[in-house]
Design an enzyme around this catalytic site. Sequence first.
Site, PDB file in Angstrom:
ATOM      1  N   SER A 107      40.869  26.437  30.569  1.00  0.00           N
ATOM      2  CA  SER A 107      41.806  27.541  30.332  1.00  0.00           C
ATOM      3  C   SER A 107      42.416  27.405  28.928  1.00  0.00           C
ATOM      4  O   SER A 107      41.685  27.387  27.941  1.00  0.00           O
ATOM      5  CB  SER A 107      42.865  27.570  31.439  1.00  0.00           C
ATOM      6  N   ASP A 247      36.986  34.750  38.426  1.00  0.00           N
ATOM      7  CA  ASP A 247      37.887  34.143  37.443  1.00  0.00           C
ATOM      8  C   ASP A 247      38.783  35.172  36.763  1.00  0.00           C
ATOM      9  O   ASP A 247      38.329  36.266  36.394  1.00  0.00           O
ATOM     10  CB  ASP A 247      37.031  33.432  36.384  1.00  0.00           C
ATOM     11  N   HIS A 274      39.311  30.641  38.923  1.00  0.00           N
ATOM     12  CA  HIS A 274      39.679  29.998  37.658  1.00  0.00           C
ATOM     13  C   HIS A 274      39.517  28.478  37.664  1.00  0.00           C
ATOM     14  O   HIS A 274      39.707  27.845  36.634  1.00  0.00           O
ATOM     15  CB  HIS A 274      41.135  30.363  37.337  1.00  0.00           C
TER      16      HIS A 274
END
Length: 296
Positions: A107, A247, A274
């Site tokens: 991320s 995601d 995610h």
Amino acid sequence: MNVIEGYAPYGDYQTWYRITGDPGSGKPPLFVLHGGPGCTHDYVDSFKGLASGGRAVIHYDQVGNGRSTHLRDKGADFWTVEFFKKELDNLIDHLGVRDAYHVLGQSWGGMLGSEFAVTRPKGLVSLVIADSPASMELWLSEANRLREELPPRVQATLLKHEAAGTTDTKEYQDAVKVFNEKHVCRVVPMPDEVARTFAAIDEDPTVYHTMNGPSEFHVIGTLKTWSVIDRLHAIDVPVLLISGHYDEATRKTVQPYADNIPDVRWHIFEHSSHMPHVEETELCLKVVGDFLAEND
């Protein structure tokens, strides 16, 4: 398995780190960069499984978070991409592994990893960008699209509190949870290591609120105009992209990495959102482990 914990001095601050595995194995170690900005290493803890083949895996809490120095009084001018890039450089040199190492960023960690890689740092062997957008403009556009697919009642709650500036209320957080269970982590109830990271953000949201904002999709912090797209061609090491079918870092947000990095491949985990490293742990570790071994 061998585990070493310590602190790396970073200017006036301390970066906590943990090494899992054998630093003397001869294989380049892997640095794991957590997300947020403002998360902790806990939710990406499963990547320590990559040490089972002898490789050292290095987790750390970025300054401002977790077990590293907290700085609740610092503002937007302090929390910058450059600050966290220098922290990574500092940790690499502190551990004496500048000759050869891999980086995996999840991320925000992948955003940071790409910013690091475009500078062509000495010793970088490969890069894994996990569930990361290439620009926040794309991220916000796609987050708004995903929001529009939520139940109307949830959408109305989010909008009401964002307009009123009451995003710290339980009603808003409950509405955010609906989004998170679809697009952040589809394992319900939330695994302990993920819950620890969310609790850490709640305890000290300084970095997250300053750089991101009050939620994954209400980005009003300093990163809201961030982009690395025009610099991705400079990355000169092999890159693995990973993301989940559900995601919040949608295909559209990841696509510029695939289009602009010279040596790149992309694996999408069909049953994940995610956090493929939590949602499909065994397969995720195999995909990443095979990539690292290929590029040692």
